[in-house]
Write a protein that holds these residues in place. Structure first.
Motif, PDB file in Angstrom:
ATOM      1  N   ARG A  97       0.481  -5.627  40.157  1.00 35.23           N
ATOM      2  CA  ARG A  97      -1.090  -5.257  40.521  1.00 35.23           C
ATOM      3  C   ARG A  97      -1.218  -6.428  41.372  1.00 35.23           C
ATOM      4  N   ASP A 101      -7.122  -7.327  44.484  1.00 34.12           N
ATOM      5  CA  ASP A 101      -7.684  -5.847  44.169  1.00 34.12           C
ATOM      6  C   ASP A 101      -7.028  -5.067  43.335  1.00 34.12           C
ATOM      7  N   ARG A 103      -6.858  -2.351  41.919  1.00 32.71           N
ATOM      8  CA  ARG A 103      -6.497  -0.922  42.213  1.00 32.71           C
ATOM      9  C   ARG A 103      -5.252  -0.892  42.977  1.00 32.71           C
ATOM     10  N   LYS A 104      -5.024  -1.925  43.549  1.00 34.97           N
ATOM     11  CA  LYS A 104      -3.712  -1.986  44.329  1.00 34.97           C
ATOM     12  C   LYS A 104      -2.594  -2.384  43.666  1.00 34.97           C
TER      13      LYS A 104
END
Length: 165
Positions: A97, A101, A103-104
């Motif tokens: 991760r 961020d 989410r990425k």
């Protein structure tokens, strides 16, 4: 009385066959012919076509985000996620991760995956050379590749877009 069938009426007036001169069909057919025997080699090495695409992309630039990798590997992101999970389970890649961020997710080759990628890239280069030499002169091969790059750059405005397969 008109004896022409609906099928005959739907044919273009030129009488020219469609597929034999349709660029997209020609490109897809050429790609299939050029790729088939290498895909057989990859399969013999235990790597699917989708996995080969991931390995090839990461061998050029390791640590790609899943989104960018989907674009480069020309795969739907949901399908790519399953491929990456399978490769992670086999020890070929690792996922991390992004700190900035969460989410990425970025994908990295492991030592084992990098070795497989190096081997398959070398085989792919040899296969490409053999294929081109069997069909074209070296100058024709260079010209074909240059024209394809030009087409991709102009049609995609510099970006390769994911093909929905």
């Amino acid at each position: 009385m008109d004896r022409m069938s609906d099928h005959e009426r739907d044919k273009p007036e030129t009488g020219e066959p469609f597929l034999a001169d349709y660029l997209q069909f020609l490109l897809a057919t050429a790609s299939g012919l050029a790729s088939h025997s290498f895909h057989v080699q990859a399969a013999a090495a235990g790597v699917s076509v989708a996995e080969w695409r991931v390995l090839a992309c990461l061998s050029d630039c390791d640590g790609q985000s899943v989104t960018e990798l989907a674009r480069l590997a020309q795969m739907e992101q949901s399908r790519l996620t399953r491929v990456i999970e399978r490769m992670d389970n086999r020890g070929h890649v690792t996922r991390k991760r992004c700190r900035d961020d969460r989410r990425k997710v970025h994908v990295w080759l492991t030592g084992q995956g990098a070795g497989i990628a190096r081997d398959l890239v070398a085989r792919a280069r040899a296969h490409e050379t053999e294929f081109i030499e069997s069909c074209l002169s070296p100058a024709e091969g260079r010209r074909l590749k240059a024209l394809l790059v030009k087409l991709i750059e102009r049609a995609g405005k510099g970006k390769v877009h994911a093909i929905r397969r």
